[in-house]
Design a protein around this motif. Structure first.
Motif, PDB file in Angstrom:
ATOM      1  N   SER A  22       8.472  52.573  36.788  1.00 47.00           N
ATOM      2  CA  SER A  22       9.917  51.817  37.700  1.00 47.00           C
ATOM      3  C   SER A  22      10.761  52.098  36.431  1.00 47.00           C
ATOM      4  O   SER A  22      11.961  52.442  37.006  1.00 47.00           O
ATOM      5  N   PHE A  23      10.901  51.499  35.434  1.00 49.41           N
ATOM      6  CA  PHE A  23      11.690  51.612  34.064  1.00 49.41           C
ATOM      7  C   PHE A  23      12.317  53.057  34.408  1.00 49.41           C
ATOM      8  O   PHE A  23      13.924  53.343  34.692  1.00 49.41           O
ATOM      9  N   LYS A  24      11.702  53.458  33.726  1.00 48.17           N
ATOM     10  CA  LYS A  24      12.018  54.991  33.295  1.00 48.17           C
ATOM     11  C   LYS A  24      12.863  56.132  34.811  1.00 48.17           C
ATOM     12  O   LYS A  24      13.683  57.030  34.689  1.00 48.17           O
ATOM     13  N   GLU A  25      12.482  54.955  35.816  1.00 44.98           N
ATOM     14  CA  GLU A  25      13.071  55.800  37.485  1.00 44.98           C
ATOM     15  C   GLU A  25      14.527  54.981  37.043  1.00 44.98           C
ATOM     16  O   GLU A  25      15.287  55.911  38.138  1.00 44.98           O
ATOM     17  N   PHE A  26      15.224  54.156  36.406  1.00 52.04           N
ATOM     18  CA  PHE A  26      16.440  53.762  36.668  1.00 52.04           C
ATOM     19  C   PHE A  26      17.478  54.022  35.376  1.00 52.04           C
ATOM     20  O   PHE A  26      17.902  54.460  35.493  1.00 52.04           O
ATOM     21  N   TYR A  27      16.134  54.352  34.428  1.00 51.79           N
ATOM     22  CA  TYR A  27      16.625  54.563  32.644  1.00 51.79           C
ATOM     23  C   TYR A  27      16.379  55.424  32.715  1.00 51.79           C
ATOM     24  O   TYR A  27      15.694  55.394  31.579  1.00 51.79           O
ATOM     25  N   PRO A  28      16.157  56.631  32.881  1.00 57.39           N
ATOM     26  CA  PRO A  28      15.315  57.925  31.959  1.00 57.39           C
ATOM     27  C   PRO A  28      16.351  58.289  31.137  1.00 57.39           C
ATOM     28  O   PRO A  28      14.900  58.774  29.961  1.00 57.39           O
ATOM     29  N   GLY A  29      17.148  58.234  31.118  1.00 61.54           N
ATOM     30  CA  GLY A  29      18.157  58.292  28.992  1.00 61.54           C
ATOM     31  C   GLY A  29      17.710  57.071  27.834  1.00 61.54           C
ATOM     32  O   GLY A  29      18.019  57.635  27.169  1.00 61.54           O
ATOM     33  N   VAL A  30      17.422  56.112  28.583  1.00 61.83           N
ATOM     34  CA  VAL A  30      17.029  55.261  27.528  1.00 61.83           C
ATOM     35  C   VAL A  30      16.403  54.841  26.840  1.00 61.83           C
ATOM     36  O   VAL A  30      14.760  55.361  26.889  1.00 61.83           O
ATOM     37  N   LYS A  31      15.844  54.750  25.589  1.00 63.11           N
ATOM     38  CA  LYS A  31      14.942  54.785  24.657  1.00 63.11           C
ATOM     39  C   LYS A  31      13.729  54.026  25.219  1.00 63.11           C
ATOM     40  O   LYS A  31      14.351  52.838  25.004  1.00 63.11           O
ATOM     41  N   LEU A  32      12.948  54.548  24.978  1.00 61.30           N
ATOM     42  CA  LEU A  32      11.610  53.614  25.251  1.00 61.30           C
ATOM     43  C   LEU A  32      10.750  53.764  24.303  1.00 61.30           C
ATOM     44  O   LEU A  32      10.068  54.522  24.003  1.00 61.30           O
ATOM     45  N   LEU A  33      10.499  52.439  23.515  1.00 63.74           N
ATOM     46  CA  LEU A  33       9.065  52.510  22.461  1.00 63.74           C
ATOM     47  C   LEU A  33       8.151  51.984  23.549  1.00 63.74           C
ATOM     48  O   LEU A  33       7.999  50.476  23.679  1.00 63.74           O
ATOM     49  N   ILE A  34       6.662  52.812  23.494  1.00 69.88           N
ATOM     50  CA  ILE A  34       5.550  51.632  23.706  1.00 69.88           C
ATOM     51  C   ILE A  34       4.794  51.455  22.809  1.00 69.88           C
ATOM     52  O   ILE A  34       4.145  52.140  22.073  1.00 69.88           O
ATOM     53  N   VAL A  35       4.517  50.704  22.654  1.00 69.83           N
ATOM     54  CA  VAL A  35       3.463  49.608  21.451  1.00 69.83           C
ATOM     55  C   VAL A  35       2.198  49.273  22.093  1.00 69.83           C
ATOM     56  O   VAL A  35       2.371  48.437  22.438  1.00 69.83           O
ATOM     57  N   ASP A  36       1.033  49.562  21.223  1.00 66.47           N
ATOM     58  CA  ASP A  36      -0.201  49.163  21.724  1.00 66.47           C
ATOM     59  C   ASP A  36      -0.654  48.936  20.975  1.00 66.47           C
ATOM     60  O   ASP A  36      -1.014  48.741  19.889  1.00 66.47           O
ATOM     61  N   ASN A  37      -1.101  47.145  21.452  1.00 70.72           N
ATOM     62  CA  ASN A  37      -1.149  46.060  20.352  1.00 70.72           C
ATOM     63  C   ASN A  37      -3.138  46.311  19.883  1.00 70.72           C
ATOM     64  O   ASN A  37      -3.724  45.091  20.041  1.00 70.72           O
ATOM     65  N   GLY A  38      -3.245  47.265  19.566  1.00 70.85           N
ATOM     66  CA  GLY A  38      -4.335  47.407  19.194  1.00 70.85           C
ATOM     67  C   GLY A  38      -5.581  47.424  19.841  1.00 70.85           C
ATOM     68  O   GLY A  38      -6.705  47.390  19.956  1.00 70.85           O
ATOM     69  N   SER A  39      -5.497  48.320  21.004  1.00 69.92           N
ATOM     70  CA  SER A  39      -6.118  48.097  22.669  1.00 69.92           C
ATOM     71  C   SER A  39      -7.760  48.631  21.871  1.00 69.92           C
ATOM     72  O   SER A  39      -8.077  49.755  21.300  1.00 69.92           O
ATOM     73  N   GLU A  40      -8.335  48.513  22.891  1.00 71.46           N
ATOM     74  CA  GLU A  40     -10.121  48.925  22.730  1.00 71.46           C
ATOM     75  C   GLU A  40     -10.586  49.771  23.612  1.00 71.46           C
ATOM     76  O   GLU A  40     -11.714  49.919  23.811  1.00 71.46           O
ATOM     77  N   ASP A  41      -9.600  50.121  25.182  1.00 69.77           N
ATOM     78  CA  ASP A  41      -9.582  50.861  25.751  1.00 69.77           C
ATOM     79  C   ASP A  41      -8.961  51.680  26.285  1.00 69.77           C
ATOM     80  O   ASP A  41      -9.203  52.590  24.830  1.00 69.77           O
ATOM     81  N   HIS A  42      -8.788  52.770  27.346  1.00 75.58           N
ATOM     82  CA  HIS A  42      -8.062  54.075  26.817  1.00 75.58           C
ATOM     83  C   HIS A  42      -6.420  54.367  27.018  1.00 75.58           C
ATOM     84  O   HIS A  42      -5.954  54.985  27.274  1.00 75.58           O
ATOM     85  N   SER A  43      -5.958  52.745  26.645  1.00 75.84           N
ATOM     86  CA  SER A  43      -4.624  52.434  26.186  1.00 75.84           C
ATOM     87  C   SER A  43      -4.270  53.850  26.140  1.00 75.84           C
ATOM     88  O   SER A  43      -2.598  54.208  26.514  1.00 75.84           O
ATOM     89  N   LYS A  44      -4.485  53.305  24.651  1.00 81.57           N
ATOM     90  CA  LYS A  44      -3.769  54.387  23.802  1.00 81.57           C
ATOM     91  C   LYS A  44      -3.924  56.250  24.810  1.00 81.57           C
ATOM     92  O   LYS A  44      -2.013  57.012  24.846  1.00 81.57           O
ATOM     93  N   GLU A  45      -4.887  56.920  25.267  1.00 82.31           N
ATOM     94  CA  GLU A  45      -4.512  58.050  25.994  1.00 82.31           C
ATOM     95  C   GLU A  45      -3.591  58.034  26.971  1.00 82.31           C
ATOM     96  O   GLU A  45      -2.760  58.720  27.821  1.00 82.31           O
ATOM     97  N   ALA A  46      -3.061  56.576  27.738  1.00 82.36           N
ATOM     98  CA  ALA A  46      -2.077  56.290  29.046  1.00 82.36           C
ATOM     99  C   ALA A  46      -0.690  56.549  28.285  1.00 82.36           C
ATOM    100  O   ALA A  46       0.025  57.004  29.125  1.00 82.36           O
ATOM    101  N   ILE A  47      -0.767  55.832  27.319  1.00 92.01           N
ATOM    102  CA  ILE A  47       0.279  55.312  26.773  1.00 92.01           C
ATOM    103  C   ILE A  47       0.954  56.995  26.414  1.00 92.01           C
ATOM    104  O   ILE A  47       2.025  57.891  26.348  1.00 92.01           O
ATOM    105  N   GLU A  48       0.040  57.889  25.904  1.00 90.05           N
ATOM    106  CA  GLU A  48       0.270  59.702  25.596  1.00 90.05           C
ATOM    107  C   GLU A  48       0.731  60.126  26.460  1.00 90.05           C
ATOM    108  O   GLU A  48       1.780  61.117  26.781  1.00 90.05           O
ATOM    109  N   THR A  49      -0.429  60.298  27.873  1.00 87.85           N
ATOM    110  CA  THR A  49       0.791  60.616  29.018  1.00 87.85           C
ATOM    111  C   THR A  49       1.941  60.375  29.485  1.00 87.85           C
ATOM    112  O   THR A  49       2.467  61.085  29.610  1.00 87.85           O
TER     113      THR A  49
END
Length: 213
Positions: A22-49
């Motif tokens: 939803s954020f990228k829909e309106f601000y596609p050119g704005v820098k976005l840093l997604i930080v994973d705070n030590g998740s033990e599920d599949h969050s890293k794979e989702a973020i890489e996607t």
């Protein structure tokens, strides 16, 4: 825009995906840093996607959960090069654009440190009629070069409280802006599943606040 949007995730990849899309829909050119705070599920794979899907998007992966306030501090101290940081919770959905430009304009004034929705809390971080003004952390903009002048964000119910108190005591201002007109916040999306991790101290603070201490 000279701003980096930061979203910190802890084991809520489903919520995170909606926040990023939803954020990228309106601000596609704005820098976005997604930080994973030590998740033990599949969050890293989702973020890489998401990193592969969207331009100007990066992932940062912490080895363990250092909690929200310290994670914000880590990002501000080591991972940002822009003049402004816009913190956006993983349980938010951006509904329309226009807010980021206006918030940056407000923050560009010399003595304005941060922009967002303001609440007043007591010293324990609970809402109060009198006390310390803080910005709601789900969607707040701050100047990165001012942040380091004061105490770091901490692991606390109001992680910004010491930093904002010291900044205002030094003459900086927080500016109110109706961000919730643009962004829907589901509230406690992560905390509802995993708690705040404040332990005994958090429970004691809650009880003492209820008792008026």
């Amino acid at each position: 825009m000279d701003v980096t949007t930061v979203i910190i995730n802890y084991q809520t990849p489903d919520l995170l995906e909606a926040a990023v899309d939803s954020f990228k829909e309106f601000y596609p050119g704005v820098k976005l840093l997604i930080v994973d705070n030590g998740s033990e599920d599949h969050s890293k794979e989702a973020i890489e996607t998401m990193v592969a899907k969207y331009p100007q998007t990066e992932g940062q992966y912490f080895k363990e959960n250092i909690y929200h306030g310290p994670a914000m501090h880590e990002v501000l101290s080591k991972h940002l090069m822009t003049s402004f940081a816009f913190f956006l919770d993983s349980d938010t959905e951006t509904k329309k654009k226009g807010f980021l430009e206006e918030m940056i304009q407000e923050a560009s004034h010399e003595k304005v440190y941060g922009v967002g929705e303001i609440i007043t809390t007591n010293e324990r971080g609970f809402k109060s009629e009198k006390g310390i003004d803080v910005l709601l952390t789900p969607f707040m903009l701050i100047k990165t070069n001012v942040y380091s002048k004061f105490s770091p964000f901490i692991h606390h119910g109001q992680p910004t409280i010491l930093n904002f108190k010291e900044a205002q005591n030094s003459g900086y201002k927080l500016k109110g802006y109706p961000v919730s007109d643009y962004i829907f916040h589901h509230w406690r999306g992560t905390a509802k599943r995993f708690g705040y991790g404040l332990g005994v101290k958090g429970k004691v603070d809650y009880i003492l606040n209820k008792l008026g201490f």
